[in-house]
Design an enzyme around this catalytic site. Sequence first.
Site, PDB file in Angstrom:
ATOM      1  N   TYR A 137     -28.018  17.007  13.728  1.00 38.67           N
ATOM      2  CA  TYR A 137     -28.864  17.904  13.104  1.00 38.67           C
ATOM      3  C   TYR A 137     -28.196  19.180  13.534  1.00 38.67           C
ATOM      4  O   TYR A 137     -28.430  20.285  12.902  1.00 38.67           O
ATOM      5  CB  TYR A 137     -30.321  17.818  13.447  1.00 38.67           C
ATOM      6  CG  TYR A 137     -30.926  16.845  12.677  1.00 38.67           C
ATOM      7  CD1 TYR A 137     -30.655  15.471  12.487  1.00 38.67           C
ATOM      8  CD2 TYR A 137     -32.193  17.277  11.856  1.00 38.67           C
ATOM      9  CE1 TYR A 137     -31.479  14.749  11.517  1.00 38.67           C
ATOM     10  CE2 TYR A 137     -32.957  16.631  11.122  1.00 38.67           C
ATOM     11  CZ  TYR A 137     -32.650  15.307  10.937  1.00 38.67           C
ATOM     12  OH  TYR A 137     -33.464  14.437  10.140  1.00 38.67           O
ATOM     13  N   LYS A 187     -25.819   3.118  18.094  1.00 39.83           N
ATOM     14  CA  LYS A 187     -24.608   2.619  17.393  1.00 39.83           C
ATOM     15  C   LYS A 187     -23.395   2.837  18.227  1.00 39.83           C
ATOM     16  O   LYS A 187     -22.298   3.071  18.108  1.00 39.83           O
ATOM     17  CB  LYS A 187     -24.516   3.503  16.133  1.00 39.83           C
ATOM     18  CG  LYS A 187     -23.636   2.926  15.130  1.00 39.83           C
ATOM     19  CD  LYS A 187     -23.651   1.646  14.652  1.00 39.83           C
ATOM     20  CE  LYS A 187     -22.890   1.136  13.667  1.00 39.83           C
ATOM     21  NZ  LYS A 187     -23.277  -0.425  13.073  1.00 39.83           N
ATOM     22  N   ASP A 219     -28.482  -0.392  12.840  1.00 42.21           N
ATOM     23  CA  ASP A 219     -28.498  -1.267  11.836  1.00 42.21           C
ATOM     24  C   ASP A 219     -29.445  -2.401  12.046  1.00 42.21           C
ATOM     25  O   ASP A 219     -30.193  -2.776  11.019  1.00 42.21           O
ATOM     26  CB  ASP A 219     -27.135  -1.751  11.266  1.00 42.21           C
ATOM     27  CG  ASP A 219     -26.135  -2.212  12.230  1.00 42.21           C
ATOM     28  OD1 ASP A 219     -26.571  -1.992  13.524  1.00 42.21           O
ATOM     29  OD2 ASP A 219     -25.121  -2.866  11.856  1.00 42.21           O
ATOM     30  N   ASP A 243     -35.330   9.819  12.652  1.00 34.08           N
ATOM     31  CA  ASP A 243     -35.556  10.155  11.338  1.00 34.08           C
ATOM     32  C   ASP A 243     -36.007   8.990  10.403  1.00 34.08           C
ATOM     33  O   ASP A 243     -36.963   8.941   9.506  1.00 34.08           O
ATOM     34  CB  ASP A 243     -34.753  11.348  10.792  1.00 34.08           C
ATOM     35  CG  ASP A 243     -34.992  11.906   9.432  1.00 34.08           C
ATOM     36  OD1 ASP A 243     -36.328  12.315   9.074  1.00 34.08           O
ATOM     37  OD2 ASP A 243     -34.204  11.827   8.406  1.00 34.08           O
ATOM     38  N   ASP A 247     -39.398   6.766   8.965  1.00 32.25           N
ATOM     39  CA  ASP A 247     -39.806   6.755   7.440  1.00 32.25           C
ATOM     40  C   ASP A 247     -39.884   5.077   7.307  1.00 32.25           C
ATOM     41  O   ASP A 247     -41.047   4.762   6.712  1.00 32.25           O
ATOM     42  CB  ASP A 247     -38.906   7.191   6.668  1.00 32.25           C
ATOM     43  CG  ASP A 247     -39.012   8.658   6.312  1.00 32.25           C
ATOM     44  OD1 ASP A 247     -39.727   9.523   7.303  1.00 32.25           O
ATOM     45  OD2 ASP A 247     -38.916   9.271   4.978  1.00 32.25           O
TER      46      ASP A 247
HETATM   47  C1  IPM Z   1     -38.944  14.739   9.371  1.00 28.12           C
HETATM   48  C2  IPM Z   1     -38.315  15.448   7.986  1.00 28.12           C
HETATM   49  C3  IPM Z   1     -37.334  16.592   8.429  1.00 28.12           C
HETATM   50  C4  IPM Z   1     -36.269  15.865   9.414  1.00 28.12           C
HETATM   51  C5  IPM Z   1     -36.718  17.460   7.361  1.00 28.12           C
HETATM   52  C6  IPM Z   1     -37.867  17.924   6.662  1.00 28.12           C
HETATM   53  C7  IPM Z   1     -35.873  18.515   8.049  1.00 28.12           C
HETATM   54  O1  IPM Z   1     -37.672  14.388   7.441  1.00 28.12           O
HETATM   55  O2  IPM Z   1     -39.556  15.524  10.241  1.00 28.12           O
HETATM   56  O3  IPM Z   1     -38.755  13.697   9.634  1.00 28.12           O
HETATM   57  O4  IPM Z   1     -35.332  15.587   8.993  1.00 28.12           O
HETATM   58  O5  IPM Z   1     -36.524  15.850  10.759  1.00 28.12           O
HETATM   59 MG    MG Z   2     -37.658  12.666   8.062  1.00 30.80          MG
END
Ligand code: IPM
Ligand code: MG
Length: 348
Positions: A137, A187, A219, A243, A247
């Site tokens: 990042y 990884k 993975d 990240d 999700d």
């Molecule tokens: C998160 C989001 C952010 C990230 C984006 C909006 C930059 O996906 O907080 O998970 O990638 O960290």
């Molecule tokens: Mg995210």
Amino acid sequence: MTLIAVLPGDGIGSEVTRETIRVLERVCGDRLSYEEAPVGGAAYKAKGHPLPPETLDLARRADAILFGAVGDPDCDRLERHLRPEQAILGLRKELALFANLRPAKLFAELADASTLRPEVAAQIDLMIIRELNGDVYFGEKGMRTTTSGLREGYDIMSYDESEVRRIARIGFETARARKGRLCSVDKANVLETSQLWRDVVIETAAEYPDIALSHMYVDNAAMQLVRNPGQFDVIVTGNLFGDILSDQASMCVGSIGLLPSASLDANSKGLYEPIHGSAPDIAGKGLANPLATILSAAMMLRYSLGMAPEADRIEAAVSAALATGARTADLGGSFNTTAMADAVLAAL
Ligand code: IPM
Ligand code: MG
């Protein structure tokens, strides 16, 4: 008085933060004060920058930050440093918010909302600790032309050992306060960054002999999260892997509209945000689920403001609201954003 910086941002951000403040006002009364500032695409449009100096200044002055979401399709073709996402990345970096706590737990009331079989989903009670200040990042990045004239994009991934050690410690400490199990995700079979990560996590483990440490390739971790999520207590991982896995974990518990997060510095000052994005497709329609933001506010009370009993009350009210059948569209219901917050208020 305790000052909360309210940064609603883009899309559904303003809808979910507005409802969350109603809940905070009810629970905390005049112990909290609020000051709002624009961030993300909204700030770019109003002031020419996604993280204007006044917004950053407010974030620094405040005792804690309540953040909505950033991301605006109108801004996708801007130069990268002007895009909405740079606001949240900038806040994380400028305020040294390196430790991202992303809990995922199934609400018993929502066992049917998960895409996993109910008996698998019922086992989920995990915490992802994601490093937020380093990794690919924040490495050098750019576009260049190769010697054969092809366009090439690049992003450098790196971690130094101090960055790994401080997030590993958060992982071990968090595991100690929970079930005592820490899984470090990397990884290391391919990436040098991950080999260092793994080496440093193992070294740090010497300080925590009471914690059961395991390691998993990312993975495999992605697979195990849907195969048998109940095996995880605390996961510690880098910025990019965290990240993605967070999700994934959110959908395992039913909806990304449910998951809160805390981003903390070394002194437990924090920024609190739902892990979902700005959802431009439903923005302004009153369809967003405010629960992830309401639960983020509960984390704020617990981690930064020393108000754990109030945090417990909010979390219990969310469960109680779900138990009455209150559901926004992401959970298959027809409650709008305000009605969902009303259900939480009614349960307080
Ligand atoms: C998160 C989001 C952010 C990230 C984006 C909006 C930059 O996906 O907080 O998970 O990638 O960290
Ligand atoms: Mg995210």
